[in-house]
Design a protein around this motif. Structure first.
Motif, PDB file in Angstrom:
ATOM      1  N   ARG A   1       3.621  -5.026   8.514  1.00  0.00           N
ATOM      2  CA  ARG A   1       2.186  -5.146   8.230  1.00  0.00           C
ATOM      3  C   ARG A   1       1.614  -3.792   7.799  1.00  0.00           C
ATOM      4  NH1 ARG A   1       2.651  -8.572  12.696  1.00  0.00           N
ATOM      5  NH2 ARG A   1       1.847  -7.049  14.197  1.00  0.00           N
ATOM      6  N   ARG A   2       2.048  -2.710   8.412  1.00  0.00           N
ATOM      7  CA  ARG A   2       1.579  -1.380   8.001  1.00  0.00           C
ATOM      8  C   ARG A   2       1.979  -1.120   6.544  1.00  0.00           C
ATOM      9  NH1 ARG A   2       3.777   1.307  11.665  1.00  0.00           N
ATOM     10  NH2 ARG A   2       1.934   1.625  12.957  1.00  0.00           N
ATOM     11  N   ARG A   3       3.227  -1.425   6.232  1.00  0.00           N
ATOM     12  CA  ARG A   3       3.710  -1.201   4.869  1.00  0.00           C
ATOM     13  C   ARG A   3       2.932  -2.077   3.881  1.00  0.00           C
ATOM     14  NH1 ARG A   3       8.520  -1.955   5.992  1.00  0.00           N
ATOM     15  NH2 ARG A   3       8.787  -4.121   5.355  1.00  0.00           N
ATOM     16  N   TYR A   4       2.717  -3.354   4.255  1.00  0.00           N
ATOM     17  CA  TYR A   4       2.004  -4.249   3.350  1.00  0.00           C
ATOM     18  C   TYR A   4       0.583  -3.763   3.110  1.00  0.00           C
ATOM     19  CZ  TYR A   4      -0.580  -8.018   1.315  1.00  0.00           C
ATOM     20  OH  TYR A   4      -1.384  -8.719   0.472  1.00  0.00           O
ATOM     21  N   TRP A   5      -0.159  -3.451   4.177  1.00  0.00           N
ATOM     22  CA  TRP A   5      -1.565  -3.109   4.005  1.00  0.00           C
ATOM     23  C   TRP A   5      -1.742  -1.762   3.310  1.00  0.00           C
ATOM     24  CZ3 TRP A   5      -5.026  -6.390   3.433  1.00  0.00           C
ATOM     25  CH2 TRP A   5      -5.091  -7.567   4.186  1.00  0.00           C
TER      26      TRP A   5
END
Length: 299
Positions: free
Chosen positions: A76-80
């Motif tokens: 999720r960190r990478r996606y956002w």
């Protein structure tokens, strides 16, 4: 407007040869009752890349899956991080001649509806009404815990506050709205939670590995049933979410017309495939039907 005879079609195992004549599309639209199904190809002239085909993002980029997003805080960190950077470009995209032509056809009563596989909102920005967003819209976010929804612009402001100085240079932009960043560029990017319950926020789009909501699929099937013909614009029809409606139209004996520069998975169900850039093809069709394309200002 000049009216034209209704097209007829008999299923065949062999796809029709590609053509550069947009006449069959004008014929179908001239009688009205056409359902439009659009894919990433209609937005490439607005600066949003396609998934497939020459130079498509899938040759270098693996989209986020629903399973990875929900299972991993790091995912999720990478996606956002990537999506936050990509939104600065994606959110500024504007409708092109293809979107404006679809709006003009609808405004002149030639369409029964528009289904789009895109998540960019450009059909609505061009003025089209009642668009069914098969895969959702990146301009919205939803909480996976409480179901609360909000605007992407609002989330972008919160992410800016939480990540001051986050200014990496992306290698490329992708059609799902995120940018190519390395793990080092992502760094310790801070993901913000739902302002209402503290839960996990997700863009209101259908990720790979996620199902299209059943009610949305049913609405698309209703539109196929109401249409006299199906016009596919800029979709490779590689994924079943769009191809199933082509198959349903073909089974019902309704002509399927495709405008796409490269072969598609749906060609064998089509009466014709016009291998032209969409903006040029649809503008030519509008001219044949005496329909002005720029009759309404765009957002």
């Amino acid at each position: 407007m000049r009216m034209r005879p209704t097209l007829s079609w008999t299923p065949s195992e062999d796809p029709p040869p590609a053509t550069t004549d947009p006449g069959p599309v004008a014929d179908a639209l001239g009688t009205g009752g056409v359902l439009v199904l659009t894919g990433a190809g209609i937005s490439t002239e607005s600066g949003i890349p396609a998934y497939r085909g020459e130079g498509g993002s899938l040759t270098r980029h693996t989209p986020m899956t629903y399973q990875d997003f929900t299972a991993s805080a790091q995912a999720r960190r990478r996606y956002w991080a990537r999506s936050h950077l990509g939104w600065r470009t994606f959110g500024r995209a504007r409708p092109n001649a293809g979107h404006r032509a679809v709006e003009a056809f609808g405004r002149h009563g030639l369409l029964t509806g528009v289904i789009t596989q895109n998540v960019d909102g450009l059909h609505q920005a061009a003025g089209s009404d009642g668009v069914v967003e098969l895969h959702g819209n990146l301009a919205r976010v939803v909480c996976l815990d409480c179901g609360d929804t909000g605007s992407r612009d609002g989330l972008a402001r919160r992410l800016e506050e939480a990540n001051r100085g986050f200014e990496p240079v992306a290698a490329a932009m992708n059609p799902d709205g995120d940018a190519d960043l390395t793990d080092r560029q992502v760094g310790d990017f801070r993901v913000v939670p739902c302002a209402r319950c503290g839960g996990i926020l997700k863009p209101d789009v259908v990720f790979f590995g996620e199902s299209v909501p059943a009610r949305r699929v049913e609405r698309c099937r209703e539109l196929v049933g109401e249409a006299t013909a199906l016009l596919v614009l800029g979709s490779s029809l590689t994924v079943m979410s769009g191809l199933r409606f082509v198959r349903e139209a073909a089974r019902a004996g309704k002509p399927v017309l495709i405008v796409n520069q490269e072969p598609t998975r749906g060609d064998r169900y089509a009466v014709t495939r016009i291998a032209l850039p969409l903006g040029a093809a649809l503008t030519a069709v509008a001219e044949r039907l005496d329909i002005p394309v720029d009759g309404r200002p765009t957002a």
